[in-house]
Motif scaffolding. Sequence first.
Motif, PDB file in Angstrom:
ATOM      1  N   ASN A 210       0.866  -1.185   0.000  1.00 42.72           N
ATOM      2  CA  ASN A 210       0.000   0.000   0.000  1.00 42.72           C
ATOM      3  C   ASN A 210       0.901   1.233   0.000  1.00 42.72           C
ATOM      4  O   ASN A 210       1.733   1.358   0.898  1.00 42.72           O
ATOM      5  CB  ASN A 210      -0.881  -0.018   1.257  1.00 42.72           C
ATOM      6  N   ASP A 238       5.053  -5.532   8.068  1.00 45.81           N
ATOM      7  CA  ASP A 238       3.654  -5.133   8.216  1.00 45.81           C
ATOM      8  C   ASP A 238       2.854  -6.019   7.277  1.00 45.81           C
ATOM      9  O   ASP A 238       2.975  -5.917   6.058  1.00 45.81           O
ATOM     10  CB  ASP A 238       3.505  -3.657   7.839  1.00 45.81           C
ATOM     11  N   TYR A 241      -2.313  -7.627   4.323  1.00 45.62           N
ATOM     12  CA  TYR A 241      -3.074  -8.116   3.162  1.00 45.62           C
ATOM     13  C   TYR A 241      -2.825  -9.590   2.883  1.00 45.62           C
ATOM     14  O   TYR A 241      -2.956 -10.036   1.732  1.00 45.62           O
ATOM     15  CB  TYR A 241      -2.723  -7.253   1.926  1.00 45.62           C
ATOM     16  N   SER A 271      -2.742  -7.893  10.516  1.00 42.20           N
ATOM     17  CA  SER A 271      -4.071  -7.287  10.605  1.00 42.20           C
ATOM     18  C   SER A 271      -5.107  -8.222   9.994  1.00 42.20           C
ATOM     19  O   SER A 271      -4.836  -8.857   8.971  1.00 42.20           O
ATOM     20  CB  SER A 271      -4.078  -5.965   9.829  1.00 42.20           C
ATOM     21  N   SER A 273      -8.089  -6.837   9.345  1.00 39.80           N
ATOM     22  CA  SER A 273      -9.076  -5.866   8.869  1.00 39.80           C
ATOM     23  C   SER A 273      -9.525  -6.178   7.452  1.00 39.80           C
ATOM     24  O   SER A 273     -10.723  -6.211   7.156  1.00 39.80           O
ATOM     25  CB  SER A 273      -8.489  -4.454   8.915  1.00 39.80           C
TER      26      SER A 273
HETATM   27  C1  LIG Z   1       0.011  -1.378   4.912  1.00 42.65           C
HETATM   28  C2  LIG Z   1      -0.991  -1.199   5.983  1.00 42.65           C
HETATM   29  N1  LIG Z   1      -0.659  -1.467   7.241  1.00 42.65           N
HETATM   30  C3  LIG Z   1      -1.519  -1.310   8.246  1.00 42.65           C
HETATM   31  C4  LIG Z   1      -2.796  -0.853   8.018  1.00 42.65           C
HETATM   32  C5  LIG Z   1      -3.709  -0.671   9.204  1.00 42.65           C
HETATM   33  O1  LIG Z   1      -4.690  -1.602   9.230  1.00 42.65           O
HETATM   34  P1  LIG Z   1      -5.743  -1.708  10.433  1.00 42.65           P
HETATM   35  O2  LIG Z   1      -7.008  -1.152   9.902  1.00 42.65           O
HETATM   36  O3  LIG Z   1      -5.807  -3.170  10.679  1.00 42.65           O
HETATM   37  O4  LIG Z   1      -5.233  -0.943  11.570  1.00 42.65           O
HETATM   38  C6  LIG Z   1      -3.202  -0.554   6.725  1.00 42.65           C
HETATM   39  C7  LIG Z   1      -4.542  -0.045   6.466  1.00 42.65           C
HETATM   40  O5  LIG Z   1      -4.898   0.398   5.424  1.00 42.65           O
HETATM   41  C8  LIG Z   1      -2.270  -0.743   5.679  1.00 42.65           C
HETATM   42  O6  LIG Z   1      -2.587  -0.485   4.424  1.00 42.65           O
END
Ligand SMILES: Cc1ncc(COP(=O)(O)O)c(C=O)c1O
Length: 428
Positions: A210, A238, A241, A271, A273
């Motif tokens: 990202n 990190d 995804y 994550s 998410s």
């Molecule tokens: C590369 C990256 N790391 C971490 C996060 C944070 O994710 P979270 O919503 O789980 O805090 C994002 C969210 O867009 C992301 O793109």
Amino acid sequence: MNSLSSDRTENLSASSSSSECQQNGGSSFSHLPLVPDPAIYAVMTAYAKDSSPLKLNLGVGVYRSEDGKPFILDVVRRAEQLLANNRSANKEYLPITGIPEFNELSAKLILGNDSPAIKENRVTTVQGVAGCGSLSLGAEFLAKHYRQTVYIPDQTYPNHPNFFTSVGLVVKTYRYYDPTTCGLDFQGLMEDLSSASPGAIVLLQACGHNPTGVDPTISQWEQIRLLMRSKGLLPFFDSAYQGLVSGDLDADAWPLRLFVADGGECLIAQSYSKNMGLYGERVGALSIVCKTAEVARKVESQQKILIRPSYSNPPIHGASIVTAILKDRDMYNEWSSNLKTMTNRLVSMRRKLVDALRDRGTAGDWSHISRQVGMYSFTGLTPDQVAFITKEYHIYLSSDGRINIAGLGSNTVPHLADAIHAAVTRGV
Ligand SMILES: Cc1ncc(COP(=O)(O)O)c(C=O)c1O
């Protein structure tokens, strides 16, 4: 004596701030400057205010259904149902480090079921408040126990520098994205990591980078690993995804597993998410892979010291959903197959967009949109072109030209292609 002088200092500053306070209409905070919302929130607010039926949100990084609607996986609903029916569950406080089973399953998900590091008890995993909370905890841990410069990719998730600068660490960048190829600047990356200070911390996005959608190949990862290990650079992965790049949870974790297989140390923020669609539930984990089990035990004890005054212990609900899915073979398989469907949809949206631009004869080469991976594409649109697209076509994206491919559907691709075509043709 020391404590007396420090008391006096506190009193002096209190009285000077109270006189300032009187001058400022009684507020202790009137001296604060008004600062804007982070850019992506401003995009979300502008989108919410737009009343056009054509409006399209490609800014916020969430996976949407074909018709652009928020998407809850059936398997998540099923897990929630199970939790609701479990009369023996309660909502009392979790341990400081979270649900033990969640931590164990999360470590296996990212490192592999047969990971030697796990078997040797060299990994400590604590439940985190989603990806951000896990990154933040990792940054706090490093600031306290390993104060080294942090290198982050140039470009990266805009929140990355904040995690480290807010705890007083120095942040520098390494070259990553090459705007001329819309791909990886591998040579620049290797040069910058070669000249990084020995022992520095290097933030690496595990997959689905990202905002660029550009990941190193496996052979490039291997070269990065060799270089980093030879210089004693500490990797901080990190992983936001996993499963959303190749559709395969193991394949997406492979680069990171290369680093763990060599016996060296690293940090990993996970994550759930995006890959389970649990955005607002805030579920994640921080793993620290250590050289020995003894070090891992000490590290975990120090994590508790950091968590206790912060949020004391993490929330139950989201992590219980993840645990229910990861521990049940049927639900895990259903989730894995959902990830394949989701990634296929992303690949198909990329292809449709490239085809639509070709059909319109849009000037330029747009094939990078298909070459890039994961949820995002760095289109190469300029801030002026983005402003034009938003004003004239009601399409919202960040000014760096990043689009969330997962926000597109077959019916909205033509609208985006029209908008890009018009922006490019006008030469804005
Ligand atoms: C590369 C990256 N790391 C971490 C996060 C944070 O994710 P979270 O919503 O789980 O805090 C994002 C969210 O867009 C992301 O793109």
